[in-house]
Design a protein around this motif. Sequence first.
Motif, PDB file in Angstrom:
ATOM      1  N   SER A   1       0.851  -1.186   0.000  1.00  0.00           N
ATOM      2  CA  SER A   1       0.000   0.000   0.000  1.00  0.00           C
ATOM      3  C   SER A   1       0.891   1.243   0.000  1.00  0.00           C
ATOM      4  O   SER A   1       1.907   1.292   0.699  1.00  0.00           O
ATOM      5  CB  SER A   1      -0.888   0.046   1.241  1.00  0.00           C
ATOM      6  OG  SER A   1      -1.827  -1.005   1.229  1.00  0.00           O
TER       7      SER A   1
ATOM      8  N   THR B   1      -4.844   5.588   1.902  1.00  0.00           N
ATOM      9  CA  THR B   1      -4.150   4.694   0.982  1.00  0.00           C
ATOM     10  C   THR B   1      -4.435   5.241  -0.412  1.00  0.00           C
ATOM     11  O   THR B   1      -5.576   5.229  -0.867  1.00  0.00           O
ATOM     12  CB  THR B   1      -4.645   3.236   1.125  1.00  0.00           C
ATOM     13  OG1 THR B   1      -4.429   2.814   2.478  1.00  0.00           O
ATOM     14  CG2 THR B   1      -3.894   2.311   0.186  1.00  0.00           C
TER      15      THR B   1
ATOM     16  N   LYS C   1      -1.824   1.141  -4.588  1.00  0.00           N
ATOM     17  CA  LYS C   1      -1.368  -0.181  -4.113  1.00  0.00           C
ATOM     18  C   LYS C   1      -0.477  -0.769  -5.187  1.00  0.00           C
ATOM     19  O   LYS C   1      -0.862  -0.823  -6.358  1.00  0.00           O
ATOM     20  CB  LYS C   1      -2.577  -1.083  -3.857  1.00  0.00           C
ATOM     21  CG  LYS C   1      -2.277  -2.556  -3.618  1.00  0.00           C
ATOM     22  CD  LYS C   1      -1.984  -2.845  -2.183  1.00  0.00           C
ATOM     23  CE  LYS C   1      -1.888  -4.313  -1.828  1.00  0.00           C
ATOM     24  NZ  LYS C   1      -0.909  -5.100  -2.534  1.00  0.00           N
TER      25      LYS C   1
END
Length: 160
Positions: A105, A135, A138
């Motif tokens: 992440s 976040t 990713k």
Amino acid sequence: EIHRYQTASLAMRHLKLLGIDSIFIGDSLPTEDEIQELANLTDEYILLKAKKLTQNKDILKTLQKNIFTARLDEADGAIRTQESRALFKQIYICPEYIAPREIGSITLDNALYARYAGEMQIITHAQKKDNKINTIAKLLDSELILLPYIQPNSKFKIKV
């Protein structure tokens, strides 16, 4: 042998990090993109490919156009960046995509973190969600093989 099942791009980048200075493509007809990626290999930084999670165009633009440096003072469970607070300083980072932080992440401390807003990290050990940490992207699962090569003072670039 592990490179046989990777994309040409990932295999080339991984081989470069292993110290290989010559790479031959075994397929008789490499694509134009594969040839371009081979031509663009650099010692300047590690290229990491990720899936975007933020919808904030200013954050994405800043993330993609800059080269980041892993801080010398290592953190437990994350790769911290030297430049991020200065680079993201002019962007108001509202809380969005608050979730448990999985390995790979890419996180950005949001406005709730006050003076730490704009601190960017790549997570190396899973962590709980925190309302002060977004976040924003990713890493693709296949890219996780490159994380151990990001050492203190290593430079890296994110492509989403």
